[in-house]
Motif scaffolding. Structure first.
Motif, mmCIF file in Angstrom:
data_model
loop_
_atom_site.group_PDB
_atom_site.id
_atom_site.type_symbol
_atom_site.label_atom_id
_atom_site.label_comp_id
_atom_site.label_asym_id
_atom_site.label_seq_id
_atom_site.Cartn_x
_atom_site.Cartn_y
_atom_site.Cartn_z
ATOM 1 N N LEU A 1 0.828 -1.204 0.000
ATOM 2 C CA LEU A 1 0.000 0.000 0.000
ATOM 3 C C LEU A 1 0.865 1.258 0.000
ATOM 4 C CD1 LEU A 1 -2.772 -1.010 2.575
ATOM 5 C CD2 LEU A 1 -2.755 -1.324 0.100
ATOM 6 N N LEU A 2 1.867 1.274 0.845
ATOM 7 C CA LEU A 2 2.785 2.416 0.922
ATOM 8 C C LEU A 2 3.491 2.652 -0.412
ATOM 9 C CD1 LEU A 2 4.161 4.582 2.701
ATOM 10 C CD2 LEU A 2 5.874 2.836 3.298
ATOM 11 N N SER A 3 3.860 1.586 -1.086
ATOM 12 C CA SER A 3 4.566 1.733 -2.365
ATOM 13 C C SER A 3 3.713 2.421 -3.426
ATOM 14 C CB SER A 3 5.049 0.370 -2.876
ATOM 15 O OG SER A 3 3.982 -0.409 -3.381
ATOM 16 N N LYS B 1 7.585 8.842 5.360
ATOM 17 C CA LYS B 1 7.182 9.960 6.210
ATOM 18 C C LYS B 1 6.055 9.510 7.134
ATOM 19 C CE LYS B 1 8.278 13.133 2.520
ATOM 20 N NZ LYS B 1 7.685 13.735 1.336
ATOM 21 N N LYS B 2 5.978 10.150 8.295
ATOM 22 C CA LYS B 2 4.958 9.810 9.287
ATOM 23 C C LYS B 2 3.553 9.947 8.692
ATOM 24 C CE LYS B 2 3.360 10.882 13.925
ATOM 25 N NZ LYS B 2 3.509 11.722 15.110
ATOM 26 N N GLU B 3 3.301 11.013 7.927
ATOM 27 C CA GLU B 3 1.970 11.221 7.339
ATOM 28 C C GLU B 3 1.628 10.142 6.312
ATOM 29 O OE1 GLU B 3 4.908 14.233 5.637
ATOM 30 O OE2 GLU B 3 4.248 13.743 7.657
ATOM 31 N N ILE C 1 0.462 7.149 8.311
ATOM 32 C CA ILE C 1 -0.901 7.419 8.785
ATOM 33 C C ILE C 1 -1.898 7.182 7.651
ATOM 34 C CG2 ILE C 1 -2.478 9.251 9.559
ATOM 35 C CD1 ILE C 1 -0.039 10.375 11.169
ATOM 36 N N GLN C 2 -1.549 7.648 6.461
ATOM 37 C CA GLN C 2 -2.412 7.463 5.288
ATOM 38 C C GLN C 2 -2.623 5.967 5.007
ATOM 39 O OE1 GLN C 2 -0.981 9.631 1.870
ATOM 40 N NE2 GLN C 2 -2.725 9.040 0.603
ATOM 41 N N VAL C 3 -1.560 5.180 5.121
ATOM 42 C CA VAL C 3 -1.651 3.732 4.912
ATOM 43 C C VAL C 3 -2.546 3.104 5.975
ATOM 44 C CG1 VAL C 3 -0.350 1.565 4.985
ATOM 45 C CG2 VAL C 3 0.522 3.497 3.663
ATOM 46 N N GLU D 1 -7.766 0.552 7.506
ATOM 47 C CA GLU D 1 -9.042 0.576 8.237
ATOM 48 C C GLU D 1 -10.222 0.646 7.263
ATOM 49 O OE1 GLU D 1 -9.750 0.388 11.580
ATOM 50 O OE2 GLU D 1 -7.621 -0.027 11.897
ATOM 51 N N LYS D 2 -10.141 1.537 6.287
ATOM 52 C CA LYS D 2 -11.244 1.746 5.338
ATOM 53 C C LYS D 2 -11.527 0.495 4.512
ATOM 54 C CE LYS D 2 -10.464 4.981 2.232
ATOM 55 N NZ LYS D 2 -10.445 6.177 1.395
#
Length: 178
Positions: free
Chosen positions: A22-24, A37-39, A42-44, A49-50
């Motif tokens: 997902l991060l990639s 990055k921390k944000e 958080i986005q991942v 969750e979604k």
């Protein structure tokens, strides 16, 4: 615009964890991202969750079922909030449980404002939530309209050169052999 097809599964390193895949997506590559990055993390986590991926987020891609792989790839495709998501045969090689989950996810994504173009031979994933259906045969459009207009036995019989009866139920259609 984001796309998901079955070929993507073969480009992903089997040892990558779902959360890394997902991060990639934020980088447009299929690899482990070092020092995100921390944000971004958080986005991942919000996407996990979604898409209800908590139970597989730490699993390696190679250990997932085909259905879990498909849902993971779709989640990756929406991490950058596309306006259009193209799904090419999203229900190929997935089990019944994953197919039902996929149908719900497609509905949820469309409710989030993502326009979805779903290319499929599997009419069991078509629901009344679809805005428009286009039937193609031999490279030509033979029908174009709303699900309630097109999802009729005679149209499906013409499209696939078969004899079935299509029965409408609450949100979709069931197929019966004649």
């Amino acid at each position: 615009i984001s796309t998901v097809n079955n070929e993507i599964k073969f480009r992903i390193n089997k040892d990558l964890k779902v959360k890394d895949i997902l991060l990639s997506g934020l980088y447009g590559r299929f690899c482990k991202i070092i020092n995100p990055k921390k944000e971004e993390l958080i986005q991942v986590e919000e996407l996990i969750e979604k898409m209800f991926l908590n139970n597989i987020k730490d699993k390696k891609f190679g250990h997932l079922s085909d259905g879990e792989k498909q849902i993971s790839i779709i989640a990756r495709a929406i991490i950058n909030n596309p306006k259009v998501l193209i799904l090419d045969e999203p229900s190929v090689n997935i089990d019944l449980r994953s197919k039902i989950f996929l149908i719900e996810k497609i509905k949820n994504l469309s409710q989030l404002g993502i326009n979805i173009l779903c290319i499929t031979h599997d009419i069991s994933i078509i629901t009344k939530d679809y805005n428009r259906i286009i039937f193609l045969k031999d490279g030509k459009i033979i029908r174009d309209g709303k699900p309630n207009e097109l999802m009729k036995s005679e149209n499906i019989n013409q499209l696939f050169d078969i004899k079935i009866k299509l029965i409408e139920n609450k949100n979709s259609w069931d197929i019966y052999r004649i």
